[in-house]
Design a protein around this motif. Structure first.
Motif, PDB file in Angstrom:
ATOM      1  N   GLY A  61       0.793  -1.221   0.000  1.00 16.43           N
ATOM      2  CA  GLY A  61       0.000   0.000   0.000  1.00 16.43           C
ATOM      3  C   GLY A  61       0.821   1.264   0.000  1.00 16.43           C
ATOM      4  N   GLY A  62       2.133   1.139   0.223  1.00 13.88           N
ATOM      5  CA  GLY A  62       3.001   2.301   0.174  1.00 13.88           C
ATOM      6  C   GLY A  62       3.862   2.258  -1.077  1.00 13.88           C
ATOM      7  N   ASP A 157       8.556  -4.641  13.538  1.00 14.36           N
ATOM      8  CA  ASP A 157       7.164  -5.099  13.496  1.00 14.36           C
ATOM      9  C   ASP A 157       6.208  -3.989  13.909  1.00 14.36           C
ATOM     10  N   GLU A 158       6.544  -3.269  14.980  1.00 14.83           N
ATOM     11  CA  GLU A 158       5.678  -2.176  15.426  1.00 14.83           C
ATOM     12  C   GLU A 158       5.611  -1.067  14.378  1.00 14.83           C
ATOM     13  N   ILE A 162       2.158   0.189  12.411  1.00 13.80           N
ATOM     14  CA  ILE A 162       1.685   1.574  12.421  1.00 13.80           C
ATOM     15  C   ILE A 162       1.593   2.110  10.995  1.00 13.80           C
ATOM     16  N   LYS A 163       2.478   1.674  10.110  1.00 10.70           N
ATOM     17  CA  LYS A 163       2.354   2.072   8.694  1.00 10.70           C
ATOM     18  C   LYS A 163       1.105   1.451   8.065  1.00 10.70           C
ATOM     19  N   PHE A 176       9.685   8.403   7.542  1.00  9.18           N
ATOM     20  CA  PHE A 176      10.831   8.463   8.454  1.00  9.18           C
ATOM     21  C   PHE A 176      10.441   9.098   9.788  1.00  9.18           C
ATOM     22  N   TYR A 177       9.593  10.107   9.742  1.00 10.06           N
ATOM     23  CA  TYR A 177       9.064  10.700  10.976  1.00 10.06           C
ATOM     24  C   TYR A 177       8.310   9.641  11.772  1.00 10.06           C
ATOM     25  N   LEU A 178       7.457   8.870  11.104  1.00  6.05           N
ATOM     26  CA  LEU A 178       6.699   7.793  11.770  1.00  6.05           C
ATOM     27  C   LEU A 178       7.656   6.777  12.396  1.00  6.05           C
TER      28      LEU A 178
END
Length: 253
Positions: A61-62, A157-158, A162-163, A176-178
């Protein structure tokens, strides 16, 4: 019935991107590289995967693959000219490029590709200068340092979950901020404790995204938390707060 931890791991498996040496998406580089090499000529230092693909945090999806083009410090052209001439080179060959902040977006054989040109700041180092369209100025970065910090964090994994959550709800949150937010939010938390760690990240997102200041580990002058405006931060925070009060199989799919 699957436990929450089992459900999250099933979601991770469903969105996994093959980043191995035999990954089909790696073939994209052989399609775009001739154009890049013709454009850059003797100034090309290296062309290779970067971003989420290189760090192990890519999800479906990215962007499918990020490609970083390292140019010699001896390139005489201004950074904006470097960016624009590469954009034109892709356009002239029918790639239908898209201008993004520091990268050029392409669609190649159904894959979503981001190509970022950068000029070395000295002859041998890994620090590069990039043109930044949003501000009309330059940005210092070190792709290898970014990869080292994220891939060695123990939080892949986390970050990937979140992505997946960000993409599911159409949230604006630069990758990168995420990634750095998740790493910072989980500082001191037990590695591998997936359910508890995701709750911690969502709570931190709901409560502190607006105020938590994060700095690029490769550039102390680049405040990552300023790459998202107040309205977008509010929307992300509210979505995280709603997620904390929703069933896991609804929030993560």
């Amino acid at each position: 019935m699957a436990t929450i931890d089992e459900h999250l791991r099933l979601v991770l498996a469903r969105h996994r991107i093959d980043t191995s040496a035999l990954s089909p998406v790696r073939g994209v580089q052989s399609v775009v590289e001739p154009t890049i090499r013709q454009w850059g000529g003797p100034y090309i230092v290296d062309i290779g995967p970067s971003g989420s693909f290189a760090k192990g945090t890519a999800v479906g999806g990215g962007t499918d693959i990020d490609i970083f083009v390292s140019l010699s410090s001896s390139v005489p052209d201004p950074l904006k000219t470097i960016y624009e001439t590469l954009f034109t080179a892709f356009s002239n060959l029918g790639f239908q490029p898209r201008r993004q902040n520091v990268s050029i977006g392409l669609s190649v054989g159904g894959w979503k590709v981001d190509v970022t040109p950068g000029r070395r700041q000295d002859q041998y180092g890994n620090y590069h200068s990039l043109w930044r369209n949003k501000t009309g100025s330059w940005l210092q970065t070190n792709i290898k340092e970014h990869c080292r910090v994220v891939s060695g964090s123990g939080r892949l994994d986390e970050i990937r979950l979140i992505k997946i959550w960000r993409n599911r709800y159409g949230l604006s949150w630069p990758s990168f901020y995420l990634e750095m937010f998740v790493i910072d939010a989980l500082r001191g938390a037990r590695i591998g404790n997936l359910e508890a760690n995701i709750i911690t990240v969502l709570r931190a997102t709901a409560d502190t995204l607006a105020t938590r200041r994060l700095i690029d580990p490769a550039n102390t002058n680049n405040t990552l938390s300023e790459t998202l405006d107040a309205n977008d931060k509010f929307h992300v925070s509210q979505t995280a707060r709603a997620g904390l009060n929703s069933p896991w199989n609804v929030v993560f799919q």
